[in-house]
Design a protein around this motif. Structure first.
Motif, mmCIF file in Angstrom:
data_model
loop_
_atom_site.group_PDB
_atom_site.id
_atom_site.type_symbol
_atom_site.label_atom_id
_atom_site.label_comp_id
_atom_site.label_asym_id
_atom_site.label_seq_id
_atom_site.Cartn_x
_atom_site.Cartn_y
_atom_site.Cartn_z
ATOM 1 N N ALA A 195 0.833 -1.205 0.000
ATOM 2 C CA ALA A 195 0.000 0.000 0.000
ATOM 3 C C ALA A 195 0.870 1.257 0.000
ATOM 4 O O ALA A 195 0.606 2.214 -0.739
ATOM 5 C CB ALA A 195 -0.919 0.000 1.223
ATOM 6 N N VAL A 196 1.933 1.260 0.811
ATOM 7 C CA VAL A 196 2.842 2.403 0.854
ATOM 8 C C VAL A 196 3.527 2.591 -0.497
ATOM 9 O O VAL A 196 3.685 3.713 -0.982
ATOM 10 C CB VAL A 196 3.900 2.221 1.961
ATOM 11 C CG1 VAL A 196 4.939 3.353 1.892
ATOM 12 C CG2 VAL A 196 3.245 2.208 3.328
ATOM 13 N N THR A 197 3.914 1.492 -1.120
ATOM 14 C CA THR A 197 4.575 1.560 -2.425
ATOM 15 C C THR A 197 3.671 2.215 -3.466
ATOM 16 O O THR A 197 4.109 3.082 -4.238
ATOM 17 C CB THR A 197 4.965 0.152 -2.900
ATOM 18 O OG1 THR A 197 5.893 -0.424 -1.966
ATOM 19 C CG2 THR A 197 5.612 0.192 -4.276
ATOM 20 N N VAL A 198 2.412 1.804 -3.486
ATOM 21 C CA VAL A 198 1.458 2.374 -4.439
ATOM 22 C C VAL A 198 1.274 3.869 -4.179
ATOM 23 O O VAL A 198 1.259 4.687 -5.120
ATOM 24 C CB VAL A 198 0.105 1.642 -4.346
ATOM 25 C CG1 VAL A 198 -0.966 2.382 -5.155
ATOM 26 C CG2 VAL A 198 0.233 0.207 -4.847
ATOM 27 N N LEU A 199 1.147 4.236 -2.914
ATOM 28 C CA LEU A 199 0.940 5.650 -2.579
ATOM 29 C C LEU A 199 2.169 6.496 -2.900
ATOM 30 O O LEU A 199 2.048 7.633 -3.384
ATOM 31 C CB LEU A 199 0.580 5.775 -1.101
ATOM 32 C CG LEU A 199 -0.838 5.318 -0.742
ATOM 33 C CD1 LEU A 199 -1.010 5.203 0.762
ATOM 34 C CD2 LEU A 199 -1.868 6.287 -1.319
ATOM 35 N N LEU A 200 3.366 5.958 -2.650
ATOM 36 C CA LEU A 200 4.574 6.699 -3.000
ATOM 37 C C LEU A 200 4.714 6.854 -4.516
ATOM 38 O O LEU A 200 5.185 7.886 -5.007
ATOM 39 C CB LEU A 200 5.809 5.994 -2.426
ATOM 40 C CG LEU A 200 6.024 6.155 -0.916
ATOM 41 C CD1 LEU A 200 7.171 5.265 -0.441
ATOM 42 C CD2 LEU A 200 6.315 7.613 -0.559
ATOM 43 N N ALA A 201 4.295 5.833 -5.248
ATOM 44 C CA ALA A 201 4.306 5.939 -6.709
ATOM 45 C C ALA A 201 3.325 7.026 -7.160
ATOM 46 O O ALA A 201 3.600 7.779 -8.115
ATOM 47 C CB ALA A 201 3.935 4.599 -7.330
ATOM 48 N N LEU A 202 2.190 7.128 -6.460
ATOM 49 C CA LEU A 202 1.214 8.181 -6.772
ATOM 50 C C LEU A 202 1.791 9.554 -6.454
ATOM 51 O O LEU A 202 1.573 10.522 -7.201
ATOM 52 C CB LEU A 202 -0.072 7.936 -5.965
ATOM 53 C CG LEU A 202 -1.246 8.883 -6.252
ATOM 54 C CD1 LEU A 202 -1.655 8.801 -7.719
ATOM 55 C CD2 LEU A 202 -2.436 8.538 -5.354
ATOM 56 N N THR B 187 0.163 13.456 0.021
ATOM 57 C CA THR B 187 1.122 13.437 1.119
ATOM 58 C C THR B 187 0.461 12.980 2.417
ATOM 59 O O THR B 187 1.009 12.148 3.156
ATOM 60 C CB THR B 187 1.738 14.834 1.322
ATOM 61 O OG1 THR B 187 2.468 15.198 0.146
ATOM 62 C CG2 THR B 187 2.673 14.850 2.514
ATOM 63 N N LEU B 188 -0.730 13.501 2.713
ATOM 64 C CA LEU B 188 -1.428 13.120 3.934
ATOM 65 C C LEU B 188 -1.813 11.641 3.928
ATOM 66 O O LEU B 188 -1.647 10.933 4.928
ATOM 67 C CB LEU B 188 -2.678 13.987 4.115
ATOM 68 C CG LEU B 188 -2.424 15.469 4.417
ATOM 69 C CD1 LEU B 188 -3.737 16.231 4.467
ATOM 70 C CD2 LEU B 188 -1.671 15.623 5.731
ATOM 71 N N ALA B 189 -2.317 11.167 2.784
ATOM 72 C CA ALA B 189 -2.704 9.754 2.685
ATOM 73 C C ALA B 189 -1.491 8.840 2.827
ATOM 74 O O ALA B 189 -1.519 7.828 3.537
ATOM 75 C CB ALA B 189 -3.404 9.495 1.348
#
Length: 209
Positions: free
Chosen positions: A11-18, A66-68
Motif C-alpha cells: 500500500a505504501v509503495t502504491v501511494l509513493l508511486a502516486l 502526502t497526507l494519505a
C-alpha cells in the motif's frame, strides 16, 4: 509475534508511486506558469488564470497524496517496529510508541524518525543472522531520509518566496525553487519505495513471519 508487513508495504509503495506521479504533474504545472510569467506581453489573462488554476490544483493534489501516504506509512512503520522486537529486542532502545510520536515532535522530527528507522533496520537484519550479530549498511536509510529532509527544506524556502513575491520575476524565482523541491520529493519518494521494500523483505525472511 512477528506479522508480515507486506500488505502495508504494498500500500505504501502504491501511494509513493502516486506521490511521484503527482509531483511530475506539479513540475509540469510549474514549468507552464514559469513560462507564462516570463512572457507576459503575449500572455492573455485567460491563459494566466488557467495556468494559475493548474498550479493550484497540483498543490492540492500533492497535499492530499502526502497526507494519505503519511498515514499509511506510519502504520507500516509501527508494524515493522513491533516486528523488530522479535528479531533483536536489545537493539530497539526507543519505545515502539515513537514509531508514531517521533513524527510529531517539533524540531525532533527532523532526526528522531531517522534514528528510529536505523534501529528497526539493524534489528530486522538479524532475522537471518543465525544468532551471530550481522552488521548492515545504513546507506539506503540515510539516502532516503537526507533527500526527504532536503525536499522539505527547499519547499519551505519556495513557499516563503512565493508568499512574499510582488513581481513576475519574483514569482518566477519562487516557482523555480518550488519545482526543485518537487524534483527532490520525487527522488525521496523513489528512495522511500526502495527503503520500504528492502526492510519488508528483511523481515519477511524470518521463518516466524
Amino acid at each position: 509475534m512477528v506479522r508480515s508487513p507486506n500488505g502495508l508495504a504494498n500500500a505504501v509503495t502504491v501511494l509513493l508511486a502516486l506521490v511521484i506521479a503527482v509531483d511530475v504533474f506539479a513540475v509540469h504545472a510549474g514549468l507552464n506558469i514559469h513560462a507564462l510569467l516570463g512572457n507576459l506581453l503575449s500572455t492573455t489573462r485567460h491563459e494566466l488564470a488557467q495556468g494559475d488554476d493548474l498550479y493550484g490544483l497540483s498543490g492540492t493534489l500533492q497535499l492530499v497524496c502526502t497526507l494519505a501516504t503519511a498515514a499509511v506509512f506510519i502504520v507500516w512503520f509501527h508494524r515493522v517496529r513491533v516486528n523488530a522486537e522479535g528479531f533483536a529486542r536489545d537493539v530497539c532502545t526507543m519505545h515502539r510508541a515513537w514509531a508514531v510520536g517521533a513524527w510529531f515532535v517539533p524540531i525532533g522530527n527532523l532526526w528522531l524518525p531517522y534514528r528510529f528507522a536505523k534501529e528497526v533496520w539493524d534489528a530486522s537484519a538479524q532475522s537471518t543472522a543465525g544468532g551471530a550479530w550481522r552488521e548492515v549498511s545504513h546507506r539506503r536509510v540515510t539516502a532516503w531520509w537526507t533527500t526527504w529532509i532536503a525536499a522539505l527544506a527547499v519547499d519551505r524556502v519556495g513557499a516563503s518566496l512565493y508568499k512574499n513575491a510582488e513581481t513576475p520575476q519574483a514569482l518566477q524565482q519562487a516557482t523555480s525553487v518550488v519545482m526543485l523541491s518537487d524534483l527532490l520529493d520525487i527522488a525521496a519518494a523513489a528512495l522511500g519505495i526502495l527503503f520500504v521494500r528492502k526492510l519488508s523483505r528483511m523481515q519477511q525472511a524470518n521463518p516466524g513471519s
